[in-house]
Design a protein around this motif. Structure first.
Motif, PDB file in Angstrom:
ATOM      1  N   GLY A 116      -9.746   4.155   5.965  1.00  0.00           N
ATOM      2  CA  GLY A 116     -10.713   3.798   4.928  1.00  0.00           C
ATOM      3  C   GLY A 116     -10.460   4.451   3.589  1.00  0.00           C
ATOM      4  O   GLY A 116     -10.644   3.819   2.541  1.00  0.00           O
ATOM      5  N   VAL A 117     -10.070   5.728   3.578  1.00  0.00           N
ATOM      6  CA  VAL A 117      -9.807   6.457   2.335  1.00  0.00           C
ATOM      7  C   VAL A 117      -8.591   7.353   2.525  1.00  0.00           C
ATOM      8  O   VAL A 117      -8.272   7.742   3.644  1.00  0.00           O
ATOM      9  N   ARG A 118      -7.954   7.682   1.405  1.00  0.00           N
ATOM     10  CA  ARG A 118      -6.812   8.614   1.434  1.00  0.00           C
ATOM     11  C   ARG A 118      -6.930   9.569   0.261  1.00  0.00           C
ATOM     12  O   ARG A 118      -7.653   9.315  -0.702  1.00  0.00           O
ATOM     13  N   THR A 119      -6.185  10.649   0.341  1.00  0.00           N
ATOM     14  CA  THR A 119      -6.199  11.670  -0.695  1.00  0.00           C
ATOM     15  C   THR A 119      -5.851  11.062  -2.055  1.00  0.00           C
ATOM     16  O   THR A 119      -4.900  10.299  -2.163  1.00  0.00           O
ATOM     17  N   GLY A 120      -6.650  11.388  -3.062  1.00  0.00           N
ATOM     18  CA  GLY A 120      -6.442  10.892  -4.428  1.00  0.00           C
ATOM     19  C   GLY A 120      -7.277   9.677  -4.770  1.00  0.00           C
ATOM     20  O   GLY A 120      -7.436   9.354  -5.942  1.00  0.00           O
ATOM     21  N   ASP A 121      -7.835   8.988  -3.762  1.00  0.00           N
ATOM     22  CA  ASP A 121      -8.659   7.815  -4.037  1.00  0.00           C
ATOM     23  C   ASP A 121      -9.932   8.218  -4.789  1.00  0.00           C
ATOM     24  O   ASP A 121     -10.480   9.301  -4.586  1.00  0.00           O
ATOM     25  N   VAL A 122     -10.404   7.314  -5.628  1.00  0.00           N
ATOM     26  CA  VAL A 122     -11.696   7.481  -6.287  1.00  0.00           C
ATOM     27  C   VAL A 122     -12.669   6.570  -5.556  1.00  0.00           C
ATOM     28  O   VAL A 122     -12.388   5.379  -5.366  1.00  0.00           O
ATOM     29  N   ALA A 140     -22.051   0.672   3.152  1.00  0.00           N
ATOM     30  CA  ALA A 140     -22.563  -0.541   2.507  1.00  0.00           C
ATOM     31  C   ALA A 140     -21.466  -1.192   1.671  1.00  0.00           C
ATOM     32  O   ALA A 140     -20.545  -0.529   1.191  1.00  0.00           O
ATOM     33  N   LYS A 141     -21.581  -2.512   1.494  1.00  0.00           N
ATOM     34  CA  LYS A 141     -20.497  -3.248   0.842  1.00  0.00           C
ATOM     35  C   LYS A 141     -20.264  -2.845  -0.618  1.00  0.00           C
ATOM     36  O   LYS A 141     -19.154  -2.933  -1.111  1.00  0.00           O
ATOM     37  N   GLU A 142     -21.299  -2.358  -1.309  1.00  0.00           N
ATOM     38  CA  GLU A 142     -21.111  -1.971  -2.709  1.00  0.00           C
ATOM     39  C   GLU A 142     -20.434  -0.605  -2.860  1.00  0.00           C
ATOM     40  O   GLU A 142     -20.063  -0.212  -3.958  1.00  0.00           O
ATOM     41  N   PHE A 143     -20.270   0.107  -1.740  1.00  0.00           N
ATOM     42  CA  PHE A 143     -19.624   1.419  -1.782  1.00  0.00           C
ATOM     43  C   PHE A 143     -18.233   1.359  -1.160  1.00  0.00           C
ATOM     44  O   PHE A 143     -17.961   0.518  -0.315  1.00  0.00           O
ATOM     45  N   GLY A 144     -17.379   2.283  -1.592  1.00  0.00           N
ATOM     46  CA  GLY A 144     -16.022   2.346  -1.065  1.00  0.00           C
ATOM     47  C   GLY A 144     -15.052   2.782  -2.143  1.00  0.00           C
ATOM     48  O   GLY A 144     -15.436   3.346  -3.177  1.00  0.00           O
ATOM     49  N   VAL A 145     -13.782   2.501  -1.903  1.00  0.00           N
ATOM     50  CA  VAL A 145     -12.726   2.901  -2.838  1.00  0.00           C
ATOM     51  C   VAL A 145     -12.758   1.985  -4.058  1.00  0.00           C
ATOM     52  O   VAL A 145     -12.807   0.762  -3.925  1.00  0.00           O
ATOM     53  N   ILE A 146     -12.738   2.590  -5.255  1.00  0.00           N
ATOM     54  CA  ILE A 146     -12.676   1.802  -6.490  1.00  0.00           C
ATOM     55  C   ILE A 146     -11.355   2.030  -7.230  1.00  0.00           C
ATOM     56  O   ILE A 146     -11.042   1.297  -8.163  1.00  0.00           O
ATOM     57  N   LEU A 147     -10.612   3.038  -6.833  1.00  0.00           N
ATOM     58  CA  LEU A 147      -9.279   3.280  -7.393  1.00  0.00           C
ATOM     59  C   LEU A 147      -8.434   3.937  -6.302  1.00  0.00           C
ATOM     60  O   LEU A 147      -8.815   4.980  -5.771  1.00  0.00           O
ATOM     61  N   ALA A 148      -7.313   3.301  -5.967  1.00  0.00           N
ATOM     62  CA  ALA A 148      -6.461   3.805  -4.888  1.00  0.00           C
ATOM     63  C   ALA A 148      -5.061   4.103  -5.422  1.00  0.00           C
ATOM     64  O   ALA A 148      -4.552   3.394  -6.294  1.00  0.00           O
ATOM     65  N   VAL A 173       1.866  -1.660   1.406  1.00  0.00           N
ATOM     66  CA  VAL A 173       0.545  -2.215   1.694  1.00  0.00           C
ATOM     67  C   VAL A 173      -0.200  -1.232   2.597  1.00  0.00           C
ATOM     68  O   VAL A 173       0.348  -0.769   3.597  1.00  0.00           O
ATOM     69  N   GLU A 174      -1.452  -0.901   2.226  1.00  0.00           N
ATOM     70  CA  GLU A 174      -2.262   0.045   2.992  1.00  0.00           C
ATOM     71  C   GLU A 174      -3.671  -0.502   3.152  1.00  0.00           C
ATOM     72  O   GLU A 174      -4.095  -1.368   2.389  1.00  0.00           O
ATOM     73  N   THR A 175      -4.409   0.046   4.143  1.00  0.00           N
ATOM     74  CA  THR A 175      -5.809  -0.358   4.333  1.00  0.00           C
ATOM     75  C   THR A 175      -6.732   0.621   3.614  1.00  0.00           C
ATOM     76  O   THR A 175      -6.431   1.808   3.507  1.00  0.00           O
ATOM     77  N   ARG A 176      -7.834   0.102   3.120  1.00  0.00           N
ATOM     78  CA  ARG A 176      -8.890   0.915   2.497  1.00  0.00           C
ATOM     79  C   ARG A 176     -10.226   0.238   2.756  1.00  0.00           C
ATOM     80  O   ARG A 176     -10.297  -0.983   2.942  1.00  0.00           O
TER      81      ARG A 176
END
Length: 191
Positions: A116-122, A140-148, A173-176
């Motif tokens: 879902g997330v990795r180091t450095g993601d915003v 929730a769908k409005e939350f998550g990674v906004i910069l990967a 290609v990676e998953t987030r």
């Protein structure tokens, strides 16, 4: 009398004839002193001097926050350490700690949080309490990674579908867990 000055406990603020002691102050032998670390606020209408504590403001902002922006600083098997840098429209002068547990990434079970997330993601996250380190959720769908950022070369990644991002430089290609809010591109625009 300087409005907005940063003061320490014990700093002389005024005589009691000039201003009455307000929040974050105390009176001693006819003088008003700062009782906490903060910024001075001279209320000219009520003739009171206040010291607005930094920590209380941060807690008040956090209590009212509907979303937080944070940078993932490290990732272990089941949780990520996050530096929280802003709440809604308020940017914090100093980041503070948040923690994202693997159970708060997806509605479904994931084996590792790196799905879902990795180091450095915003990330854009919901605060679950005001206790530091702040527990976070991006379910929730409005939350998550906004910069990967690519885990191979460190370049910015581009969204290719709801769960995948692709490196603009090396093609990795990676998953987030991506936010429906959109991913930030260069100079803060969203897409």
């Amino acid at each position: 009398m300087d409005q907005g000055n940063v003061v320490l406990p014990g700093t002389y603020l005024s005589t009691i004839e000039e201003f009455m002691p307000g929040d974050g102050t105390y009176e001693k032998e006819g003088a008003v002193y700062a009782g906490v670390v903060g910024r001075t606020f001279y209320d000219m209408i009520n003739r009171k001097v206040n010291v607005i504590c930094f920590k209380r403001n941060y807690i008040q902002v956090l209590r009212k926050a509907k979303s937080l922006l944070g940078i993932v600083m490290s990732v272990s098997e089941d949780q990520a350490q996050v530096y929280i840098v802003a709440a809604d429209d308020t940017r914090f002068v100093r980041p503070f700690s948040g923690v994202l547990h693997a159970s708060q990434v997806y509605q479904k079970h994931v084996d590792q949080i790196t799905q879902g997330v990795r180091t450095g993601d915003v990330i854009r996250a919901r605060p679950m309490s005001t206790v530091v380190p702040v527990p976070l959720s991006i379910k929730a769908k409005e939350f998550g990674v906004i910069l990967a950022y690519c885990s191979q070369c460190g370049s910015i990644m581009k969204r290719i579908d709801d769960d995948h991002v692709k490196c603009t430089k090396c093609g990795q290609v990676e998953t987030r867990k991506l936010s429906s809010f959109g991913m930030v591109r260069r100079h803060g625009s969203q897409g």
